[in-house]
Motif scaffolding. Structure first.
Motif, PDB file in Angstrom:
ATOM      1  N   THR A  96       0.838  -1.192   0.000  1.00 33.87           N
ATOM      2  CA  THR A  96       0.000   0.000   0.000  1.00 33.87           C
ATOM      3  C   THR A  96       0.877   1.246   0.000  1.00 33.87           C
ATOM      4  O   THR A  96       2.044   1.208   0.390  1.00 33.87           O
ATOM      5  CB  THR A  96      -0.922   0.030   1.232  1.00 33.87           C
ATOM      6  OG1 THR A  96      -0.127   0.103   2.422  1.00 33.87           O
ATOM      7  CG2 THR A  96      -1.788  -1.218   1.281  1.00 33.87           C
ATOM      8  N   ASP A 110      -5.356  11.814  -5.362  1.00 31.67           N
ATOM      9  CA  ASP A 110      -5.539  10.367  -5.340  1.00 31.67           C
ATOM     10  C   ASP A 110      -6.951   9.929  -5.685  1.00 31.67           C
ATOM     11  O   ASP A 110      -7.201   8.737  -5.870  1.00 31.67           O
ATOM     12  CB  ASP A 110      -5.164   9.812  -3.967  1.00 31.67           C
ATOM     13  CG  ASP A 110      -5.987  10.432  -2.844  1.00 31.67           C
ATOM     14  OD1 ASP A 110      -6.617  11.488  -3.078  1.00 31.67           O
ATOM     15  OD2 ASP A 110      -5.991   9.876  -1.738  1.00 31.67           O
ATOM     16  N   GLU A 111      -7.891  10.873  -5.771  1.00 37.44           N
ATOM     17  CA  GLU A 111      -9.272  10.532  -6.095  1.00 37.44           C
ATOM     18  C   GLU A 111      -9.959  11.730  -6.719  1.00 37.44           C
ATOM     19  O   GLU A 111      -9.396  12.830  -6.775  1.00 37.44           O
ATOM     20  CB  GLU A 111     -10.027  10.081  -4.834  1.00 37.44           C
ATOM     21  CG  GLU A 111     -10.190  11.182  -3.811  1.00 37.44           C
ATOM     22  CD  GLU A 111     -10.946  10.746  -2.569  1.00 37.44           C
ATOM     23  OE1 GLU A 111     -11.068   9.521  -2.369  1.00 37.44           O
ATOM     24  OE2 GLU A 111     -11.408  11.620  -1.806  1.00 37.44           O
ATOM     25  N   THR A 165     -17.560   8.889  -5.812  1.00 30.84           N
ATOM     26  CA  THR A 165     -16.145   9.137  -5.530  1.00 30.84           C
ATOM     27  C   THR A 165     -15.338   8.057  -6.228  1.00 30.84           C
ATOM     28  O   THR A 165     -15.533   6.858  -5.958  1.00 30.84           O
ATOM     29  CB  THR A 165     -15.851   9.124  -4.019  1.00 30.84           C
ATOM     30  OG1 THR A 165     -16.638  10.136  -3.377  1.00 30.84           O
ATOM     31  CG2 THR A 165     -14.381   9.392  -3.757  1.00 30.84           C
ATOM     32  N   PRO A 179     -11.459   6.552  -7.857  1.00 33.04           N
ATOM     33  CA  PRO A 179      -9.997   6.652  -7.717  1.00 33.04           C
ATOM     34  C   PRO A 179      -9.375   7.352  -8.915  1.00 33.04           C
ATOM     35  O   PRO A 179      -9.884   7.256 -10.033  1.00 33.04           O
ATOM     36  CB  PRO A 179      -9.549   5.190  -7.631  1.00 33.04           C
ATOM     37  CG  PRO A 179     -10.612   4.431  -8.359  1.00 33.04           C
ATOM     38  CD  PRO A 179     -11.899   5.167  -8.098  1.00 33.04           C
ATOM     39  N   ARG A 180      -8.287   8.049  -8.689  1.00 33.28           N
ATOM     40  CA  ARG A 180      -7.561   8.711  -9.784  1.00 33.28           C
ATOM     41  C   ARG A 180      -6.917   7.629 -10.652  1.00 33.28           C
ATOM     42  O   ARG A 180      -6.149   6.787 -10.152  1.00 33.28           O
ATOM     43  CB  ARG A 180      -6.489   9.636  -9.207  1.00 33.28           C
ATOM     44  CG  ARG A 180      -5.829  10.576 -10.213  1.00 33.28           C
ATOM     45  CD  ARG A 180      -6.669  11.773 -10.516  1.00 33.28           C
ATOM     46  NE  ARG A 180      -6.010  12.628 -11.511  1.00 33.28           N
ATOM     47  CZ  ARG A 180      -5.287  13.706 -11.216  1.00 33.28           C
ATOM     48  NH1 ARG A 180      -5.115  14.066  -9.955  1.00 33.28           N
ATOM     49  NH2 ARG A 180      -4.747  14.423 -12.176  1.00 33.28           N
TER      50      ARG A 180
END
Length: 502
Positions: free
Chosen positions: A263, A350-351, A366, A368-369
């Protein structure tokens, strides 16, 4: 070689008595070249010959060192071991008791080349406390068995030589500003001045008078945190040489071998801890620890603002006729929305949030990028080919840490003969299957109780060709109490009166 008194006597005959070389040869009884050498010798300083040895102290660790150096050839050049880092690994991981010079000499000999660092001479730029330099660097981490590229923003303080880092996927504006913001939070304050190069995430263009036209987001960010941005001249990295050196230092010392993480949070914690521990060493010029100098410099920083800066940008978008959102070459299905619906995108590092464009700005989703990670696939077949030549190297290899655990446990066998046999077997399987397929086969075979190589290869073949291995036929007529029952055949022997010898 003549003894010193004989050398002095030859010199005396030449200087005091004026003898020729031939006369010295006849009187001393030495070779003409020897007489010539000592008669006309001007430099009588004792020379120190280089010691030659077979590295007896390093001997038990040569396999480990050779393995690391060979595997470095497969790694990016900026993430290869230095001699000092090899010495530290030997000392910390294997209890090596020898000296760093021994390791350095062996590494130099093994590589068969000298690394020459040629650089122009620049004047040293002095920075008062509270000023910083910032720059991006590229590193590779191991994620899911692949080498994945990451960008690391390094902010260094030349006065104390302290450094703080934060990793991001890209060098775009959102990632750049978010990384700066996270570094300020780690530091507990804001530098008064920060030196940058002309990165596109902050600078739109360089004007004729040398001034920079910055992006609106960067200008607002600077105003929010109240620091003064300064930009280097083009192709003048020496103007922020401290952070340039710190980027390379962090890559060599904190990312070699490449960290194995799953992660982004794990990698962030790894870098933060490494930077914190590094501050315990002494300053390269000042006779004090970096952490002590940093505590003094920290008092000169600006206070953090009460409200953190929220890094995002707003874009207009419209769903297509299939209720899909197209963003950065990726399609996101949004079945809860109407087709051709106009929306607003709140794009973060990041999103991204999908908002309604009706003035209510209701959050619809929402997402994720959609970054595309640059992965560097490893050629496991050639790696195992190297293991076949030197089976002991799997006990020290950096690449072993990148393997799935079942494969790692399979080849790291203490018995040398069994280890070699397993390495050859996996190398042969890699002609047909990937390492992940072999790992899945090992897991499935272990769960079913199959441990032989033939059974494992059957499992792999069944995974690759499921059409030839249909699921067992399910029929509902056999009662559960009978299903799977094994008859006791000895009952028939008793009925027939047959006696079976034990």
């Amino acid at each position: 070689m003549l003894k010193v008194p004989q050398q002095q006597y030859i010199r005396f005959l030449r200087e005091a008595e004026g003898c020729s070389i031939q006369e010295i040869v006849e009187r001393v009884g030495v070779n003409w070249r020897t007489a010539k050498k000592y008669a006309d010798q001007d430099d009588w300083n004792e020379s120190v010959a280089k010691r030659k040895g077979a590295f007896p102290v390093l001997g038990p660790y040569l396999d480990a060192v050779d393995t690391w150096l060979e595997e470095d050839e497969r790694m990016p050049r900026k993430q290869r071991h230095t001699a000092r880092h090899i010495f530290h690994r030997l000392r910390d991981e294997y209890g090596f008791t020898g000296g760093e010079r021994t390791v350095s000499q062996y590494v130099s000999k093994r590589r068969k080349q000298m690394v020459l660092e040629r650089s122009e001479r620049f004047e040293r730029l002095e920075h008062p406390g509270g000023e910083a330099q910032a720059d991006f660097g590229t590193v590779h981490i191991v994620k899911s068995g692949e080498l994945v590229e990451r960008k690391v923003l390094t902010v260094s303080f030349p006065s104390s030589n302290a450094a703080f880092v934060f990793p991001v996927p890209k060098e775009n504006t959102e990632c750049f500003l978010e990384a700066l913001k996270r570094v300020f939070e780690q530091v507990g304050g804001v530098p008064r001045k920060i030196w940058f190069d002309n990165l596109s995430a902050a600078v739109v263009s360089v004007l004729a008078d040398g001034e920079r036209k910055t992006t609106d987001a960067f200008a607002r960010f600077c105003a929010h945190y109240r620091f003064e941005p300064l930009f280097c001249n083009p192709r003048s990295g020496n103007e922020k040489g401290n952070v340039e050196n710190k980027v390379g230092y962090g890559r060599r010392n904190w990312c070699v071998p490449p960290p194995v993480v799953e992660t982004a949070e794990e990698f962030e914690a790894h870098l933060a801890q490494a930077a914190k521990l590094d501050m315990q060493r002494p300053h390269y010029a000042k006779q004090a620890r970096i952490v002590d100098l940093w505590e003094q410099e920290q008092q000169k920083l600006l206070h953090l603002p009460t409200v953190p800066f929220e890094v995002f940008r707003i874009e207009n978008a419209r769903l297509n006729k299939y209720s899909e959102l197209q963003f950065e070459s990726t399609r996101f299905p949004l079945p809860q929305c109407n087709a051709l619906l106009p929306v607003l995108l709140k794009v973060k590092w990041d999103e991204m949030e999908v908002l309604s464009a009706d003035g209510m700005y209701q959050r619809l989703a929402t997402l994720p990028r959609p970054y595309t990670e640059k992965a560097m696939p490893l050629d496991w077949r050639s790696i195992f080919a190297g293991y076949r030549k030197r089976p002991r190297s799997v006990m020290y290899s950096t690449f072993v840490d990148m393997m799935p655990q079942p494969v790692r446990e399979l080849i790291q066998e203490e018995d040398a003969a069994l280890r070699k046999s397993r390495i050859e077997w996996v190398h042969r399987l890699l002609d047909t299957y990937s390492l992940n397929e072999i790992n899945d086969g090992l897991v499935q075979a272990k769960a079913s109780g199959d441990h032989g190589r033939t059974e494992l290869e059957c499992v792999l073949y069944a995974m690759r060709h499921p059409e030839f291995h249909p699921e067992p036929f399910a029929e509902p007529h056999t009662p559960d109490c009978v299903r799977g029952h094994l008859p006791q055949l000895d009952a028939y022997d008793r009925l027939l009166g047959v006696t079976v010898d034990a």
